[in-house]
Design an enzyme around this catalytic site. Structure first.
Site, PDB file in Angstrom:
ATOM      1  N   GLU A  25       0.937  -1.251   0.114  1.00 26.69           N
ATOM      2  CA  GLU A  25      -0.016  -0.089   0.007  1.00 26.69           C
ATOM      3  C   GLU A  25       0.930   1.333   0.049  1.00 26.69           C
ATOM      4  OE1 GLU A  25      -3.545   2.225   2.623  1.00 26.69           O
ATOM      5  OE2 GLU A  25      -2.699   0.406   3.449  1.00 26.69           O
TER       6      GLU A  25
ATOM      7  N   ASP B 161      -0.628  -5.270   3.257  1.00 26.11           N
ATOM      8  CA  ASP B 161      -1.078  -3.981   3.785  1.00 26.11           C
ATOM      9  C   ASP B 161      -0.268  -3.821   5.169  1.00 26.11           C
ATOM     10  OD1 ASP B 161      -2.478  -1.721   5.018  1.00 26.11           O
ATOM     11  OD2 ASP B 161      -4.607  -2.446   4.438  1.00 26.11           O
TER      12      ASP B 161
ATOM     13  N   ILE C 116      -0.372  -1.758   7.735  1.00 26.78           N
ATOM     14  CA  ILE C 116      -1.466  -1.497   8.992  1.00 26.78           C
ATOM     15  C   ILE C 116      -2.617  -1.388   8.290  1.00 26.78           C
ATOM     16  CG2 ILE C 116      -2.010   0.013  10.831  1.00 26.78           C
ATOM     17  CD1 ILE C 116       1.002   1.043  11.300  1.00 26.78           C
ATOM     18  N   ASP C 117      -3.607  -2.166   8.400  1.00 21.18           N
ATOM     19  CA  ASP C 117      -4.847  -2.185   8.092  1.00 21.18           C
ATOM     20  C   ASP C 117      -5.694  -1.551   9.350  1.00 21.18           C
ATOM     21  OD1 ASP C 117      -7.222  -2.077   6.224  1.00 21.18           O
ATOM     22  OD2 ASP C 117      -7.813  -3.966   7.163  1.00 21.18           O
TER      23      ASP C 117
ATOM     24  N   THR D 266      -5.219   2.218  10.008  1.00 21.14           N
ATOM     25  CA  THR D 266      -4.320   3.522  10.445  1.00 21.14           C
ATOM     26  C   THR D 266      -4.912   4.200  11.092  1.00 21.14           C
ATOM     27  OG1 THR D 266      -2.894   2.900   8.417  1.00 21.14           O
ATOM     28  CG2 THR D 266      -2.772   5.003   9.811  1.00 21.14           C
TER      29      THR D 266
ATOM     30  N   ASP E 171      -6.376  -4.802   1.047  1.00 22.75           N
ATOM     31  CA  ASP E 171      -7.320  -4.749   2.057  1.00 22.75           C
ATOM     32  C   ASP E 171      -8.061  -6.093   2.313  1.00 22.75           C
ATOM     33  OD1 ASP E 171      -7.379  -2.082   2.904  1.00 22.75           O
ATOM     34  OD2 ASP E 171      -8.435  -1.548   1.059  1.00 22.75           O
TER      35      ASP E 171
END
Length: 275
Positions: free
Chosen positions: A67, A94, A96-97, A99, A222
């Site tokens: 990402e 990803d 940090i899904d 954030t 995601d």
């Protein structure tokens, strides 16, 4: 080999997870991408760098789509994915899904890592470092949480189902569409949750904590790992019109399978599919 793919991904996710756990609520650099609800921090970038290092050390010939290496916005995400799909092996990351949760110190931040072979997801992990829950799956090998098999829930009707969704960053169009879906589903399901992480919602569908999840305008990073988790746990994943999932799907519906057609039907009747 599939076991090695998963074990390397799990190790990378755990290492990135240490950063998240240590820094949640204490990010020093908070920037906006497309809006003030689409955030990025220095920890997102550090987490992705850690994951890239781990994956390329084990599989130097593989490609990575992360990402933080893609320009903001839906169009840029779709274009980056289209260019990357020609790779034989493609990791989709990803770092940090969730954030926004991370910035505010709100639990609900995950690391999501998937591996696609010629466009098909064959391995995926989602790690919640705050609960130390590692969800993992490999194509044809089942789905697990912390090494124990998991399975989707058994609810057969929307009326007894707990659903989840999110609030898309695109306030011009996607959020309005998603809110129509919420308005239509709230009266006919048990309740709806919004934890702020699509990957976490997918993991919770896979382990039976949620009956289903839908959301408009998400990205491959995601959804890729979670799509395999749900499928290998016995559930169903499609777009919001019921077409089977592939990496280019952006409007997602993931359920235990029993309620899938019911969910799709409500979204279609409410003009809330995004399609």
């Amino acid at each position: 080999m599939h076991d090695r793919f998963t074990s390397v991904a799990e190790a990378a996710a755990r290492e990135a997870g240490h950063l998240i756990r240590d820094r949640i609520g204490r990010a020093r650099e908070v920037g906006e991408k497309t809006s003030n609800v689409d955030l990025v921090t220095e920890v997102d970038k550090q987490s992705e760098a850690v994951i890239r290092t781990e994956l390329l050390a084990a599989f130097p010939e593989h490609k990575i789509l992360g990402e933080e290496g893609v320009a903001p916005g839906s169009a840029a995400s779709a274009e980056a994915l289209a260019k990357a799909l020609s790779a034989e092996y493609l990791w989709i990351v990803d770092p940090i899904d969730g954030t926004t949760n991370f910035v505010h110190g709100f639990p609900g931040c995950t690391v999501s890592i998937a591996l696609a072979h010629r466009g098909e997801v064959i391995a995926g992990v989602i790690y919640d470092p705050l609960r130390d829950e590692m969800f993992s799956a490999r194509r044809g090998g089942g789905a697990y949480m912390n090494g124990e098999p998991i399975h989707v829930s058994e609810e057969e009707t929307l009326s007894v189902s707990l659903l989840a969704t999110g609030f898309p960053g695109d306030r011009e169009w996607a959020r309005e569409v998603n809110l129509r879906g919420m308005a239509a589903l709230t009266p006919v399901c048990r309740n709806i949750r919004a934890a702020g992480s699509a990957a976490l919602h997918m993991a919770y569908v896979a382990c039976g904590r949620l009956s289903g999840f839908w959301e408009i305008d998400l990205n491959a990073w995601d959804l890729a790992a979670g799509s395999l988790l749900v499928q290998e746990a016995g559930g169903r994943v499609t777009d919001t019109e019921g077409n089977e999932y592939n990496l280019e799907v952006r409007h997602i519906a993931a359920t235990n399978g029993h309620i899938h057609n019911q969910l799709i039907r409500v979204l279609e009747q409410a003009d809330a599919t995004g399609l």
